[in-house]
Design a protein around this motif. Structure first.
Motif, PDB file in Angstrom:
ATOM      1  N   ASP A 531     -10.699   1.001  -1.275  1.00 54.77           N
ATOM      2  CA  ASP A 531      -9.704   0.012  -1.713  1.00 54.77           C
ATOM      3  C   ASP A 531      -8.410   0.702  -2.110  1.00 54.77           C
ATOM      4  OD1 ASP A 531      -8.913  -2.642  -2.255  1.00 54.77           O
ATOM      5  OD2 ASP A 531      -9.195  -2.306  -4.413  1.00 54.77           O
ATOM      6  N   ASN A 532      -8.270   1.963  -1.700  1.00 57.72           N
ATOM      7  CA  ASN A 532      -7.123   2.761  -2.119  1.00 57.72           C
ATOM      8  C   ASN A 532      -5.885   2.479  -1.276  1.00 57.72           C
ATOM      9  OD1 ASN A 532      -8.692   4.043  -4.055  1.00 57.72           O
ATOM     10  ND2 ASN A 532      -9.277   5.705  -2.675  1.00 57.72           N
ATOM     11  N   ASP A 533      -4.741   2.899  -1.809  1.00 61.71           N
ATOM     12  CA  ASP A 533      -3.475   2.847  -1.087  1.00 61.71           C
ATOM     13  C   ASP A 533      -3.611   3.672   0.196  1.00 61.71           C
ATOM     14  OD1 ASP A 533      -0.829   3.413  -0.207  1.00 61.71           O
ATOM     15  OD2 ASP A 533      -0.054   3.009  -2.211  1.00 61.71           O
ATOM     16  N   GLN A 534      -3.277   3.062   1.334  1.00 63.77           N
ATOM     17  CA  GLN A 534      -3.467   3.714   2.628  1.00 63.77           C
ATOM     18  C   GLN A 534      -2.264   4.569   3.058  1.00 63.77           C
ATOM     19  OE1 GLN A 534      -6.436   3.244   4.677  1.00 63.77           O
ATOM     20  NE2 GLN A 534      -7.131   2.503   2.672  1.00 63.77           N
ATOM     21  N   ASP A 642       1.130  -2.641  -5.777  1.00 64.29           N
ATOM     22  CA  ASP A 642       2.060  -2.525  -4.644  1.00 64.29           C
ATOM     23  C   ASP A 642       1.627  -1.348  -3.774  1.00 64.29           C
ATOM     24  OD1 ASP A 642       4.230  -2.636  -2.928  1.00 64.29           O
ATOM     25  OD2 ASP A 642       5.503  -1.439  -4.248  1.00 64.29           O
ATOM     26  N   LYS A 643       0.740  -1.597  -2.857  1.00 60.59           N
ATOM     27  CA  LYS A 643       0.176  -0.499  -2.064  1.00 60.59           C
ATOM     28  C   LYS A 643       0.217  -0.814  -0.576  1.00 60.59           C
ATOM     29  CE  LYS A 643      -4.565  -2.236  -2.559  1.00 60.59           C
ATOM     30  NZ  LYS A 643      -5.916  -1.933  -3.074  1.00 60.59           N
ATOM     31  N   VAL A 644       0.118   0.243   0.222  1.00 60.99           N
ATOM     32  CA  VAL A 644       0.000   0.104   1.673  1.00 60.99           C
ATOM     33  C   VAL A 644      -1.429  -0.312   1.985  1.00 60.99           C
ATOM     34  CG1 VAL A 644       0.133   1.297   3.889  1.00 60.99           C
ATOM     35  CG2 VAL A 644       1.769   1.842   2.074  1.00 60.99           C
ATOM     36  N   THR A 645      -1.579  -1.399   2.718  1.00 56.02           N
ATOM     37  CA  THR A 645      -2.902  -1.967   2.978  1.00 56.02           C
ATOM     38  C   THR A 645      -3.433  -1.565   4.352  1.00 56.02           C
ATOM     39  OG1 THR A 645      -2.010  -3.976   3.980  1.00 56.02           O
ATOM     40  CG2 THR A 645      -2.280  -3.971   1.580  1.00 56.02           C
ATOM     41  N   VAL A 646      -4.704  -1.853   4.559  1.00 58.45           N
ATOM     42  CA  VAL A 646      -5.315  -1.634   5.874  1.00 58.45           C
ATOM     43  C   VAL A 646      -4.582  -2.450   6.929  1.00 58.45           C
ATOM     44  CG1 VAL A 646      -7.410  -2.006   7.255  1.00 58.45           C
ATOM     45  CG2 VAL A 646      -7.584  -1.064   4.940  1.00 58.45           C
ATOM     46  N   GLU A 647      -4.169  -3.665   6.564  1.00 56.09           N
ATOM     47  CA  GLU A 647      -3.440  -4.523   7.500  1.00 56.09           C
ATOM     48  C   GLU A 647      -2.109  -3.884   7.893  1.00 56.09           C
ATOM     49  OE1 GLU A 647      -4.910  -5.582   4.706  1.00 56.09           O
ATOM     50  OE2 GLU A 647      -6.583  -6.635   5.681  1.00 56.09           O
ATOM     51  N   ASP A 648      -1.448  -3.229   6.939  1.00 54.13           N
ATOM     52  CA  ASP A 648      -0.195  -2.524   7.254  1.00 54.13           C
ATOM     53  C   ASP A 648      -0.434  -1.445   8.313  1.00 54.13           C
ATOM     54  OD1 ASP A 648       1.429  -3.946   5.463  1.00 54.13           O
ATOM     55  OD2 ASP A 648       0.960  -2.598   3.802  1.00 54.13           O
ATOM     56  N   ILE A 649      -1.502  -0.684   8.135  1.00 54.72           N
ATOM     57  CA  ILE A 649      -1.809   0.402   9.086  1.00 54.72           C
ATOM     58  C   ILE A 649      -2.173  -0.163  10.452  1.00 54.72           C
ATOM     59  CG2 ILE A 649      -3.228   2.426   9.528  1.00 54.72           C
ATOM     60  CD1 ILE A 649      -1.293   2.714   7.173  1.00 54.72           C
ATOM     61  N   GLU A 650      -2.857  -1.294  10.482  1.00 53.92           N
ATOM     62  CA  GLU A 650      -3.187  -1.929  11.767  1.00 53.92           C
ATOM     63  C   GLU A 650      -1.907  -2.324  12.507  1.00 53.92           C
ATOM     64  OE1 GLU A 650      -5.870  -2.012  13.274  1.00 53.92           O
ATOM     65  OE2 GLU A 650      -7.593  -2.307  11.965  1.00 53.92           O
TER      66      GLU A 650
END
Length: 676
Positions: A531-534, A642-650
């Motif tokens: 669940d960490n910042d990606q 306010d973190k980078v999500t898995v969806e952002d990386i996708e």
């Protein structure tokens, strides 16, 4: 010596005086389109019939002055040599063409040019648009403004079937179908909108508009056009063409050009070009005895290959069978066999001017092409298959060679080879199983470390300034490399991207970038389960793109003579230099560089067309998505949530590699740039 421009198939015509004939259709265009009435014309004809030359002739300002009474109040916009990958890209190209034509106009006011500039490159303009909805709204705004200025806009689209062939065809999802249908409806609606715009179209196509796509047909777009066709050149027009090529129409040696071209302008152009080359090589004797008729036909057919192949490829299977039969003098037997009715194919061939009513080819070169070069698929009757004599000879030699091999030795060799392959396969499978076990083990150990490590927990539970964010990204990467070093060196990072990157892309990416790609893919596969910042993952993908920009794209751009002689400057890290003086740029600089290149490449037709196929609306949007996510990975975190999500990386991965084979990602686009 012949006129080189008239004989060069890359350029339809260079100046109005080069244009020949077509008086009737030009008069119809003047009467129906440029007379104040809202009529649209579609010119349907095979490639090589002069559609592009006609469109270019109309586009010349000198022609506009002759055809349009109040030409100062008319804006002509030409779209040609473009193959957009989506309707978003199509509308961007349309915007770009309108903008360029307004800016280059010698009679539109400065006020109109300023408004066009704002709509195209303003803060909320075309260059910053993200959706097709925004692009359409901006078009509506521009059309309304021109309408209020009493400007009539005529849009010339050359080869609309080619321009729209990829739209809705590559990815036949319901969403794409609907976008295509609505976009064709939008184009149709502009002609009928008498209160907000004054739009007309003159378009060309080698096939009926109804057959471009189901979406085009259902939209009603084909219904707004009056359809015209082009006839082959008359004898008088052929003589005019020969004269413009500095060839005496009265000289008997040029009679072969009349005969083989059949009046098809594209084939006539090739015939004149080949004749000119022969005269240059052997001298302008009254008879060219240094080359046989068959060799001359072959040279012309090869030069006109694009035209001939196009005429062949748009023909149905039965039309091809008919043409093969005519070329091999078997048409009488085939047509009178009673197996089927050939009247439809005969009518089509005659209407297309491929053959005449006597079933003779209008152009002898097309007949030569059909007989000697055109291919019919293997499931057609044997008498129409194009199997070369050389291929038969090679196959016979191979068969003879195989028969001479000792049967016992061959069997022994096969047995040894089979055992060797079996051992090799066993070794590969064992190595793969070992790597899989090692991967699962290292993944488990890394995941356990991440879940317990107080430093990672602290980074993810507090506000981070930019420096702390950088430390977090580096820390996770270092730990990952420690646990997964063997997997990074032994894993094929391309395996997880099957169907997204071509073999050519893999070659251009190279070993160093391949390792970086593998590391990013492995880290994402493992770290996404937390669940960490990606951010550490996004930084790796960003570094991969930056490396490719500076090792693939930038060197290619700097190697192009037009760029080397340009005055493009780039400001980076507070310093301003010429682009060619920079050895590296950032992701954020790439869009600026590509925009500058687009402007420079307008000077060269080849570079212009190639580059527009690379630097598309979709490319710009994907690059912007990557830039925003990369910035999010690097910049301060003002809130723990306010973190980078898995969806952002996708989103980042989809932008880099494309969603599937038909979706060109940024990396594949840069490979196309490298190969340009």
């Amino acid at each position: 010596m012949n006129n080189s421009i008239l004989c060069d198939k890359r350029y339809p015509i260079e100046q109005p005086d080069d244009f020949i004939g077509r008086e009737e259709i030009i008069w119809q265009i003047k009467d129906k389109v440029f007379s104040g009435r809202r009529n649209c014309i579609a010119i349907i004809a095979d490639d090589g019939m002069g559609k592009s030359s006609l469109i270019n002739y109309i586009y010349f300002e000198e022609t506009q002055k002759n055809l349009i009474d109040n030409y100062e109040k008319n804006l002509l916009v030409l779209l040609n040599n473009a193959e957009p990958s989506s309707f978003e890209d199509f509308f961007f190209i349309l915007h770009e063409a309108i903008y360029e034509n307004i800016q280059l106009s010698s009679f539109l006011s400065d006020e109109i040019k300023e408004e066009s500039q704002e709509i195209f490159s303003g803060d909320k303009g075309v260059l910053n648009a993200k959706t097709i909805f925004e692009l359409k709204n901006l078009l509506n705004r521009l059309f309304l403004y021109l309408y209020k200025q009493e400007i009539t806009t005529t849009i010339l689209i050359d080869d609309i079937d080619k321009m729209t062939k990829a739209i809705g065809d590559r990815d036949k999802t319901n969403e794409k179908r609907q976008v295509a249908k609505e976009s064709f409806k939008y184009l149709r609606s502009k002609v009928n909108d008498v209160r907000k715009c004054d739009i007309r179209y003159i378009i060309t196509s080698k096939k009926p508009l109804k057959s471009i796509s189901k979406e085009c047909y259902e939209s009603g777009f084909p219904g707004i056009f009056e359809y015209k066709t082009l006839e082959p050149f008359t004898e008088n027009e052929i003589e005019q063409y020969l004269s413009k090529c500095n060839m005496d129409p009265e000289d008997s040696k040029y009679s072969v050009i009349r005969r083989i071209s059949g009046g098809f302008p594209g084939i006539l152009r090739s015939a004149c070009k080949v004749m000119g080359e022969i005269e240059k090589e052997h001298g302008e004797s009254s008879e060219n005895k240094n080359i046989s008729q068959d060799e001359f036909y072959k040279k012309v057919a090869l030069d006109a290959a694009n035209t001939l192949e196009s005429q062949w490829n748009v023909s149905s299977d039965n039309e091809k069978l008919l043409y093969k039969a005519i070329a091999e003098n078997k048409d009488y037997e085939m047509i009178n066999s009673g197996n089927r009715d050939w009247s439809v194919e005969l009518d089509i061939a005659i209407n297309r001017k491929i053959i005449d009513t006597e079933r003779l080819f209008t152009s002898e070169i097309f007949g030569y092409f059909v007989k000697h070069m055109a291919i019919i698929t293997e499931d057609e009757p044997d008498e129409f298959k194009a199997i070369s004599e050389d291929k038969n000879i090679i196959e016979e030699e191979k068969a003879s060679e195989v028969q001479n091999i000792n049967a016992a030795m061959l069997e022994q060799q096969n047995d040894i080879l089979a055992k060797s392959n079996m051992m090799k396969d066993d070794a590969i499978n064992m190595h793969k199983k070992t790597l899989d076990m090692l991967y699962e083990q290292n993944k488990r150990l890394f995941s356990e470390f991440v879940s317990k490590d107080s430093k990672i927990k602290s980074y993810n539970s507090t506000v981070l300034n930019r420096e702390s964010k950088k430390e977090y990204n580096e820390y996770v990467k270092d730990v990952f490399q420690k646990y997964m070093a063997m997997n990074i060196s032994e894993t094929d990072g391309f395996a997880s991207l099957s169907g997204r990157l071509t073999e050519n892309a893999r070659e251009v990416i190279g070993d160093e970038n391949h390792r970086m790609l593998t590391e990013a893919e492995l880290l994402f596969n493992v770290y996404r389960e937390t669940d960490n910042d990606q951010s550490p993952v996004g930084v790796l993908y960003g570094k991969l793109l930056e490396s490719l920009i500076n090792k693939v794209a930038l060197p290619k751009i700097k190697s192009i003579p037009l760029i080397q002689s340009s005055d493009i400057v780039l400001t980076k890290d507070g310093q301003t230099r010429l682009l060619i003086e920079w050895d590296s740029i950032y992701i954020g600089n790439l869009r600026y560089v590509m925009n500058q290149c687009r402007n420079i490449f307008e000077q060269d037709n080849y570079l212009r067309n190639k580059f527009r196929g690379i630097y598309t609306f979709d490319f710009r949007n994907k690059l912007e998505d990557i830039r925003n996510i990369r910035n999010k990975c690097d910049h301060e975190k003002k809130d723990p949530g306010d973190k980078v999500t898995v969806e952002d990386i996708e989103v980042m991965r989809d932008s880099l590699f494309g969603i599937n084979t038909y979706d060109t990602g940024i990396i594949e686009a840069m490979v196309k740039l490298y190969n340009m």
